[in-house]
Design an enzyme around this catalytic site. Structure first.
Site, PDB file in Angstrom:
ATOM      1  CG  ASN A  10      -1.707   1.226   1.419  1.00 52.99           C
ATOM      2  OD1 ASN A  10      -1.790   2.048   0.505  1.00 52.99           O
ATOM      3  ND2 ASN A  10      -2.304   1.387   2.591  1.00 52.99           N
ATOM      4  CD1 TRP A  11       3.813   1.117  -2.728  1.00 52.56           C
ATOM      5  CD2 TRP A  11       3.819   2.221  -4.682  1.00 52.56           C
ATOM      6  NE1 TRP A  11       4.648   0.452  -3.589  1.00 52.56           N
ATOM      7  CE2 TRP A  11       4.669   1.104  -4.795  1.00 52.56           C
ATOM      8  CE3 TRP A  11       3.655   3.058  -5.779  1.00 52.56           C
ATOM      9  CZ2 TRP A  11       5.371   0.815  -5.961  1.00 52.56           C
ATOM     10  CZ3 TRP A  11       4.344   2.768  -6.946  1.00 52.56           C
ATOM     11  CH2 TRP A  11       5.205   1.661  -7.040  1.00 52.56           C
ATOM     12  CE  LYS A  12      -0.241   3.545   4.725  1.00 50.82           C
ATOM     13  NZ  LYS A  12      -0.281   3.758   6.163  1.00 50.82           N
ATOM     14  CG  HIS A  92      -6.032   2.101   5.087  1.00 51.78           C
ATOM     15  ND1 HIS A  92      -5.658   3.127   5.918  1.00 51.78           N
ATOM     16  CD2 HIS A  92      -4.979   1.254   5.006  1.00 51.78           C
ATOM     17  CE1 HIS A  92      -4.405   2.907   6.322  1.00 51.78           C
ATOM     18  NE2 HIS A  92      -3.974   1.779   5.785  1.00 51.78           N
ATOM     19  CD  GLU A  94      -3.162   5.889   6.486  1.00 50.18           C
ATOM     20  OE1 GLU A  94      -3.065   5.852   5.245  1.00 50.18           O
ATOM     21  OE2 GLU A  94      -2.262   5.472   7.245  1.00 50.18           O
ATOM     22  CD  GLU A 164      -3.527  -2.080   7.516  1.00 47.10           C
ATOM     23  OE1 GLU A 164      -2.403  -2.306   7.044  1.00 47.10           O
ATOM     24  OE2 GLU A 164      -4.154  -1.045   7.281  1.00 47.10           O
ATOM     25  N   GLY A 170       2.282   2.761  10.770  1.00 51.96           N
ATOM     26  CA  GLY A 170       3.285   3.818  10.633  1.00 51.96           C
ATOM     27  C   GLY A 170       3.981   4.201  11.927  1.00 51.96           C
ATOM     28  CB  SER A 209       4.904  -1.158  12.254  1.00 53.36           C
ATOM     29  OG  SER A 209       4.521   0.192  12.470  1.00 53.36           O
ATOM     30  N   GLY A 230       2.745  -0.909   4.310  1.00 53.02           N
ATOM     31  CA  GLY A 230       2.742   0.485   3.906  1.00 53.02           C
ATOM     32  C   GLY A 230       4.155   0.989   3.645  1.00 53.02           C
ATOM     33  N   GLY A 231       4.719   1.706   4.619  1.00 49.73           N
ATOM     34  CA  GLY A 231       6.010   2.379   4.445  1.00 49.73           C
ATOM     35  C   GLY A 231       7.111   1.504   3.862  1.00 49.73           C
TER      36      GLY A 231
HETATM   37  P1  PGA Z   1       2.645   0.774   7.615  1.00 44.74           P
HETATM   38  O1  PGA Z   1       1.183   0.962   6.991  1.00 44.74           O
HETATM   39  O2  PGA Z   1       3.198  -0.527   7.073  1.00 44.74           O
HETATM   40  O3  PGA Z   1       3.416   1.969   7.116  1.00 44.74           O
HETATM   41  O4  PGA Z   1       2.491   0.742   9.085  1.00 44.74           O
HETATM   42  C1  PGA Z   1       0.332  -0.141   6.798  1.00 44.74           C
HETATM   43  C2  PGA Z   1      -0.976   0.318   6.236  1.00 44.74           C
HETATM   44  O5  PGA Z   1      -1.465   1.402   6.622  1.00 44.74           O
HETATM   45  O6  PGA Z   1      -1.569  -0.359   5.389  1.00 44.74           O
END
Ligand code: PGA
Length: 245
Positions: A10-12, A92, A94, A164, A170, A209, A230-231
């Site tokens: 997930n590149w956001k 998600h 977010e 999640e 993050g 994370s 994500g990151g």
């Molecule tokens: P993260 O994000 O790996 O940066 O914690 C995961 C996500 O929000 O899907």
């Protein structure tokens, strides 16, 4: 049950044309996991064009309205399918926090995704206060029930789920192995109770994370069928290691 693991990037809201080209140049998947990359919408077509066909692509979100309509700024599931996507992330945290997605919207989005022949990756997860209060399992099971109640019985089995915890996203913090195992077991039990034995086959991903150092131990836990990353998915070397299996 043993099956191929699913690793979702997930590149956001990160990337650029140059980034996509460089990332693909350094991405060396080495293993037998199913790998799905979810870039921002503007880069889906380029990424689909540059990647090997064995690597799948998905959207990070989708409109709740399935096909063409007067919805300025939105992207339909039909468009994602047209671009070669196989998945769309729904719910998600977010999008729930900043995009106003509630359970009803998430249910509509899942239905739109399913109607276009894609699989929703439906996200569940508790805030820190709920985890501290010892109510994480009932919280995520309620989120699961909210979406299942909005799907036709034959459709529920096409879901993928991603657990999640919001506080793990993050932050560099992850739940303990026991917490992940217990929460995934609670989700699995609720799935089987709601939709029958077929609930055993729904992939349950963990996200929050994940990095190269913790990916394999988490993947080895019971009822963890994959990861939502994500990151660390923005760093090709990190992501290459995460995908090794
Ligand atoms: P993260 O994000 O790996 O940066 O914690 C995961 C996500 O929000 O899907």
């Amino acid at each position: 049950m043993p099956r191929q693991k699913i690793i979702v990037a997930n590149w956001k809201m990160n990337g650029s044309t140059e980034f996509v080209r460089q990332w693909v140049g350094q991405f060396k998947p080495n293993g037998n996991a199913t790998v799905v990359i979810c870039p921002p919408f503007p880069y889906i077509a380029l990424l689909r064009q540059l990647l090997d066909e064995s690597i799948l692509v998905g959207g990070q979100d989708v409109s709740a309205v399935p096909t063409a309509a007067a919805r300025t700024g939105e992207v339909s599931a039909a468009m994602l399918a047209d671009l070669g996507c196989r998945y769309a992330i729904v719910g998600h945290s977010e999008k729930r926090q900043h995009g106003g997605d509630d359970d009803a919207t998430c249910g509509e989005k899942c239905r739109a995704v399913l109607a276009s022949g894609l699989s929703p990756i439906y996200c569940l997860g508790e805030p820190a206060s709920v985890r501290v209060a010892g109510q994480a399992e009932s919280y995520v099971v309620a989120q699961l029930q909210a979406v299942l109640s909005q799907l036709k019985s034959g459709d529920a089995q096409k879901l993928h789920l991603a657990y999640e915890p919001i506080w793990a996203i993050g932050s560099g913090q992850t739940p303990s192995a026991a917490e992940i195992t217990q929460t995934h077991a609670a989700i699995r039990t609720a799935l089987i109770r709601q939709i029958g034995a077929v609930g055993d086959r729904i992939p349950l991903l963990y996200g929050g994370s994940v990095k190269s150092a913790n990916a394999q131990p988490i993947l080895n836990l019971a009822n963890v069928d994959g990861l939502l990353v994500g990151g660390a998915s923005l760093l090709p070397n990190e992501f290459n290691t995460i995908c090794e299996r």
